[in-house]
Design an enzyme around this catalytic site. Structure first.
Site, short mmCIF file in Angstrom:
data_model
loop_
_atom_site.label_atom_id
_atom_site.label_comp_id
_atom_site.label_asym_id
_atom_site.label_seq_id
_atom_site.Cartn_x
_atom_site.Cartn_y
_atom_site.Cartn_z
N HIS A 1 3.22 10.01 -11.31
CA HIS A 1 3.59 8.71 -11.87
C HIS A 1 2.81 8.47 -13.16
O HIS A 1 2.68 7.34 -13.61
CB HIS A 1 3.28 7.58 -10.88
N ASP B 1 3.92 4.35 0.13
CA ASP B 1 4.78 5.15 1.01
C ASP B 1 4.21 5.19 2.43
O ASP B 1 4.93 5.01 3.41
CB ASP B 1 4.90 6.59 0.48
N GLY C 1 9.58 6.64 -4.11
CA GLY C 1 10.08 5.96 -5.29
C GLY C 1 11.08 6.83 -6.04
O GLY C 1 10.98 8.05 -6.03
N SER C 2 12.05 6.20 -6.71
CA SER C 2 12.94 6.93 -7.60
C SER C 2 12.18 7.32 -8.86
O SER C 2 11.06 6.87 -9.11
CB SER C 2 14.15 6.06 -7.95
N GLY C 3 12.80 8.19 -9.67
CA GLY C 3 12.16 8.64 -10.90
C GLY C 3 11.59 10.04 -10.78
O GLY C 3 11.07 10.59 -11.75
N HIS C 4 11.68 10.62 -9.56
CA HIS C 4 11.20 11.99 -9.33
C HIS C 4 12.37 12.95 -9.10
O HIS C 4 12.16 14.07 -8.62
CB HIS C 4 10.28 12.04 -8.11
N LYS D 1 4.92 11.55 1.33
CA LYS D 1 3.93 11.89 0.30
C LYS D 1 2.77 10.90 0.39
O LYS D 1 2.98 9.70 0.63
CB LYS D 1 4.55 11.84 -1.10
#
Lengths: 327, 327
Positions: free
Chosen positions: B215, B109, B53-56, B104
């Protein structure tokens, strides 16, 4: 605002111990008085020294190394370093080629660097950085503030000094880079100085401060949060009004996060700023995006534009090996 | 939480356009389906592909380049990428030496990478990263979560692949690095997913979440904010209990910020963690400090320890040229 801290008064000192350990291959840290020098001095070149209050990391300590600063003096959080730090740093890295101080335009920094310069016994010069176009007279400053454009000055003059430019040439280059560099930012939240323990300013949940300084100083106005494209246009209009570039000019576009804004949003700002600059007939040919001139954990970002020519492009592209900037 | 954004649903896409422009010398970005590849493919080596996911950010897109990942697939914010992204990335960078997926350990995922692997027509293998020692069964996961230790796996396996290690060797190396790597973090604030617009969790002004996920998932416990030294001890006790290192072991110490904590505090944590590790008879010989595996603007940080031997030290030290990691 919660902090990782033991005693707030020890934060800068303990943090510098970590910085010294992590980057021991690139820099040396002298703890008392506190200053950072590059690991491998080059005594034949002009020595570049900067400094300022802590809380803006990686500025300036993260920019010490090959191709940028020879030394940096960190003060307490948002507080100028003292003349004895600057003099000790100058003694450690100073050479017969002279010492060049790079000073951001804040009253405390200007006063303390001036006191140090009054006591220097080797050749020196100084560059005053004042790239913030928010407005003329701001709190803590006499005139325009020095903000994220300081990185551009330090990088380009650092490259020139590394190439062997003399003191006078480096000084004039720095003044020229400063004159063709302009910045402006917005903040969504305040920052909290650890020893104060409370936010520097209050801001509502749907407000933003336009033209904010890097210590949370007030800007041009307080408005409702705007879409990113409108913010970018607002900032770049002020910046381009100041720079008044010729159509077709090549520019460096630096998007700087203040510390509390995700990288994803900074890249978004870069995309929008690049589009706007091209609409205005300009050509962004170099870019830098990240948290480089921060205000502790403040959410927000600034845009910096530097007008380029072949010399400045070459200086920007020159190798740099520092803790925070490396290519 | 205020965001730089136009339409929240466009944020990842518009941000990737900025990322592509800024790093065009190092990476290529394919927009539909979305994936990032290194600019100069090396078709003779094992191709390393990660994603999530984006945001990391900068994880994983910022780690694409020479000596690390060959491709990364960003999903929407905190949402797994889809199998068609992974298959397209594998087609773009895949070689006769095979494809190695680094995943991960999150249910989404794992499921999406598995679907992609079920459709692969070239040789492949995968590494599941699960370095978070907070606790065994966490929200969104089956078993331990993959967090900041992912960077260590990607760096070391990336170096091995660059040196010409075959698929089986890279796979076993990755499993070995994962097994000798452990992480745990604390959060002071929540993060806010742009499309949700509200904080992922509530937390009081004097509380912290110990063992938080990247998250904002719950951790081991909610406590009052502790001094930094106590936080470091708490995290390292859990990490060392998991790793059970021999006295005198050399270790890598990675202090990772979640996005909203100043660099100054991260260096403080490094100093304190280094002291604690030495008290326990361990020898920190490599370090990395910064915001690498972030949770949007969450304030907080994690510690990661990897047990080193000569091979792993050499792989860590090997050259890496990516947008976010470079030496």
């Amino acid at each position: 605002m919660k902090k990782f801290s033991n005693l707030p008064s020890d934060l800068v000192y303990e943090s510098m111990l970590g910085f010294a350990a992590v980057h021991e291959q690139l820099v040396s840290v002298h703890m008392d008085p506190l200053y950072v020098t590059r690991k491998t001095p080059n005594p034949s070149k002009v020595a570049l020294i900067s400094g300022g209050g802590s809380g803006h990391e990686p500025l300036h300590t993260g920019f010490v190394g090959v191709g940028m600063l020879d030394a940096a003096c960190p003060g307490q959080v948002f507080t100028s370093p003292t003349p004895n730090q600057m003099l000790a740093a100058a003694k450690a890295v100073g050479s017969e080629a002279g010492v060049l101080f790079i000073v951001k335009n804040y009253a405390g920094d200007v006063m303390n660097f001036q006191m140090a310069m009054d006591m220097m016994d080797v050749e020196f010069a100084s560059i005053l950085v004042n790239d913030d176009v928010s407005f003329e007279a701001a709190a803590h400053t006499a005139g325009r503030r020095g903000v994220a454009g300081t990185l551009v000055v330090e990088k380009m003059v650092g490259a020139a000094a590394e190439r062997g430019s003399d003191l006078s040439s480096c000084k004039h280059l720095g003044d020229r880079v400063n004159a063709c560099t302009a910045s402006m930012g917005v903040a969504f939240t305040s920052c909290t100085v650890p020893e104060a323990g409370v936010p520097t300013f209050e801001i509502g949940p749907a407000e933003m401060e336009v033209g904010v300084g890097i210590h949370g100083e007030p800007g041009r106005r307080r408005t409702a949060v705007q879409p990113a494209a409108a913010i970018v246009k607002d900032l770049l209009q002020a910046i381009l009004k100041d720079l008044n570039p010729k159509p077709g000019s090549e520019v460096l576009l630096h998007v700087n996060g203040f510390g509390g804004t995700p990288l994803m949003e900074l890249y978004l700002l870069h995309h929008l700023a690049g589009e706007y600059l091209r609409e205005q007939g300009l050509v962004p040919v170099r870019s830098l995006v990240g948290n480089y001139t921060t205000s502790l954990e403040m959410a927000g970002a600034s845009l910096t534009v530097t007008l380029l020519d072949d010399e400045l492009k070459s200086l920007w592209d020159a190798p740099v090996i520092t803790p925070a900037l490396r290519w």
